[in-house]
Design a protein around this motif. Structure first.
Motif, short mmCIF file in Angstrom:
data_model
loop_
_atom_site.label_atom_id
_atom_site.label_comp_id
_atom_site.label_asym_id
_atom_site.label_seq_id
_atom_site.Cartn_x
_atom_site.Cartn_y
_atom_site.Cartn_z
N THR A 120 0.83 -1.21 0.00
CA THR A 120 0.00 0.00 0.00
C THR A 120 0.86 1.25 0.00
OG1 THR A 120 -1.98 0.99 0.96
CG2 THR A 120 -0.28 0.31 2.50
N ASN A 124 0.20 3.83 -2.94
CA ASN A 124 -0.37 5.12 -2.52
C ASN A 124 0.75 6.01 -1.98
OD1 ASN A 124 -3.47 4.42 -2.59
ND2 ASN A 124 -2.50 2.73 -1.50
N TYR A 126 2.22 8.84 -0.53
CA TYR A 126 2.08 10.14 0.14
C TYR A 126 2.76 10.05 1.50
CZ TYR A 126 -2.05 7.97 2.35
OH TYR A 126 -2.90 7.12 3.02
N ASN A 129 1.49 8.07 4.63
CA ASN A 129 1.50 6.62 4.43
C ASN A 129 2.87 6.04 4.78
OD1 ASN A 129 0.55 4.11 3.69
ND2 ASN A 129 0.59 4.49 1.50
N GLN A 315 -10.28 0.15 -3.35
CA GLN A 315 -9.00 -0.53 -3.61
C GLN A 315 -8.90 -1.74 -2.68
OE1 GLN A 315 -6.47 3.50 -3.93
NE2 GLN A 315 -5.24 1.69 -4.39
N VAL A 320 -6.20 1.82 0.52
CA VAL A 320 -6.08 3.20 0.06
C VAL A 320 -4.94 3.95 0.74
CG1 VAL A 320 -8.56 3.30 -0.45
CG2 VAL A 320 -7.74 4.05 1.80
N GLY A 321 -4.19 3.28 1.60
CA GLY A 321 -3.06 3.94 2.26
C GLY A 321 -3.29 4.16 3.73
N TRP A 324 -5.18 7.34 5.90
CA TRP A 324 -5.97 8.00 4.86
C TRP A 324 -6.95 9.01 5.43
CZ3 TRP A 324 -11.08 7.28 5.75
CH2 TRP A 324 -11.48 6.13 6.43
N THR A 327 -5.88 12.65 5.30
CA THR A 327 -5.69 13.27 3.99
C THR A 327 -7.03 13.84 3.50
OG1 THR A 327 -6.23 11.29 2.68
CG2 THR A 327 -3.97 11.50 3.51
N ARG A 329 -8.28 12.89 0.65
CA ARG A 329 -8.75 11.95 -0.37
C ARG A 329 -10.17 11.48 -0.09
NH1 ARG A 329 -4.88 7.21 -0.28
NH2 ARG A 329 -5.72 6.75 -2.36
#
Length: 444
Positions: A120, A124, A126, A129, A315, A320-321, A324, A327, A329
């Motif tokens: 992950t 993903n 960022y 993460n 996902q 998704v990381g 999350w 963030t 997102r």
């Protein structure tokens, strides 16, 4: 000669590092006082570790119970995380090797989890993460190594007593704050300053309470003080009204009874705690359902679970990381209050497989360790897994402390085994020395 050089190599490197840091302190002090202070602290850490390998991990143990953010330079790092990081660095440099077989197995399980979540991180990319990937390694793997460093030096008793003392301070604070609230007619859960909410307090106190109740022989804690400490901690947990802590403590004590066949008196004490606690939790949940209030804890959790499943479906394989919910997102998202949902949304089915391997595997490994050392370890790790089904799992202190305790117990096991081997060698060599003395006297 070569062996001597190999043995002195790390010492020379450490001394060189200390000298370099000392020079850095002198250069940084006029221009960057905070950095100079950090370098001076590093020199102190090296000096303490030269005197006693486990001095630093042992000294920072009480700080693992501090959830307040360190706050320097805009960092979100907690005091607990900072203390654990210092302890881990010291353990990596100075802890005794080799690791025991159970310890190697646990470290291997941590590696399995880290590899499973690496997918992950790649999928993903960022910052949060990547940082959380390293953070989880420190919480679990680092906690194990820090605890191992303490136990392997034979300081496990001091380590667990320090945790008990810190737990008693928190428990007393909770009881006093609760009494003040009750006198004002306020019967809400207790929240303390410095980010110590009810679930943090209940979880940490529940973990420490297991130490007091099991009280392994090497802890050398009498039954009377252990019982008083346990019930004081249990009272504080009840005052926090942390349902996850109450349920987890009930589960692990039930496991303890089933495995060890404790005497009737202790069994009755366990039932005296378990039955009312579970009934209270069930009553609170029933009342929340009956109220129909869509904003209470029960219905909020149902909504959050559905939201987590919707996010995971975007996902499902790699997630998704991690982090999350910090963030933009998925606006409005929160950290899922369930370990399995938290992991599967962040790292997908691959990460969930690694997480189950880590937690279930850890319990199985610790279960096979002799109960004198493994009982406390398996119960605190199992308790954390149970707690995590009712709230967020990857949280500083709440996750690291059980693995630190497990490391301490495994370190003490290895230390005691080494002591027994040394004693056996000494006893075996005694007759030979006596025979050699007799031969020498006879020859004269």
């Amino acid at each position: 000669m070569r062996a001597v050089i190999d043995e002195r190599g790390p010492t020379v490197l450490v001394l060189a590092a200390a000298a370099a840091l000392a020079l850095a302190v002198g250069w940084l002090a006029p221009q960057h006082p905070p950095l100079a202070l950090a370098a001076a602290a590093a020199v102190l850490v090296i000096g303490l570790s030269a005197l006693q390998r486990a001095a630093v991990p042992l000294a920072v143990l009480p700080l693992l119970l501090v959830a307040q953010r360190a706050g320097y330079g805009g960092t979100d790092l907690s005091v607990s995380d900072l203390a654990l990081t210092v302890a881990v660095l010291s353990a990596v440099l100075f802890a005794r090797r080799p690791l025991s077989a159970p310890m190697r197995s646990l470290v291997g399980l941590v590696v399995v989890y880290q590899v499973s979540t690496l997918f992950t991180v790649v999928a993903n990319p960022y910052a949060a993460n990547v940082l959380e990937w390293g953070h989880s390694a420190v919480l679990v793997g680092g906690g194990l190594l820090a605890g191992w460093a303490i136990g392997r030096e034979g300081l496990g008793r001091a380590g667990l007593l320090l945790l008990l003392a810190a737990g008693l301070v928190l428990a007393t604070w909770v009881v006093v704050a609760g009494a003040v609230q009750y006198l004002d007619g306020n019967f809400e859960p207790v929240y303390l300053p410095y980010r110590m909410h009810k679930n943090f307090l209940g979880t940490v106190l529940g973990t420490v309470a297991v130490i007091a109740y099991v009280r392994p022989r090497w802890l050398r804690l009498g039954p009377v003080p252990a019982t008083v400490i346990f019930w004081w901690l249990a009272a504080a947990i009840a005052i926090t009204q942390s349902r996850q802590a109450i349920v987890a403590l009930a589960v692990v004590l039930t496991v303890l009874v089933l495995r060890t066949r404790t005497d009737r008196r202790r069994s009755r004490l366990i039932l005296l705690l378990i039955v009312p606690s579970v009934l209270v939790v069930l009553t609170l949940v029933r009342d929340q359902i009956a109220s129909g209030n869509q904003h209470n804890s029960f219905f909020s959790r149902v909504s959050w679970f559905q939201e987590a499943l919707d996010i995971w479906s975007t996902q499902p394989v790699v997630g998704v990381g991690m982090r999350w919910w910090y963030t933009d997102r998925f606006p409005g998202g929160i950290q899922p209050p369930n370990a399995l949902l938290e992991v599967i949304t962040a790292s997908g089915l691959v990460g969930l497989g690694g997480f189950l391997a880590l937690m279930v595997g850890s319990v199985l490994v610790l279960w096979r360790v002799p109960p004198e050392y493994g009982m406390v370890a398996v119960l605190v790790v199992l308790g954390r897994f149970v707690q995590g089904q009712l709230d967020a799992f990857w949280v500083a202190a709440q996750t690291s402390i059980p693995f630190v305790i497990a490391g301490i117990c495994l370190g003490m096991h290895a230390w005691h085994e080494e002591e027994q081997r040394a004693r056996a060698r000494l006893e075996a060599s005694a007759p030979r020395r006596a025979a050699d003395t007799d031969v020498e006297v006879g020859s004269r």
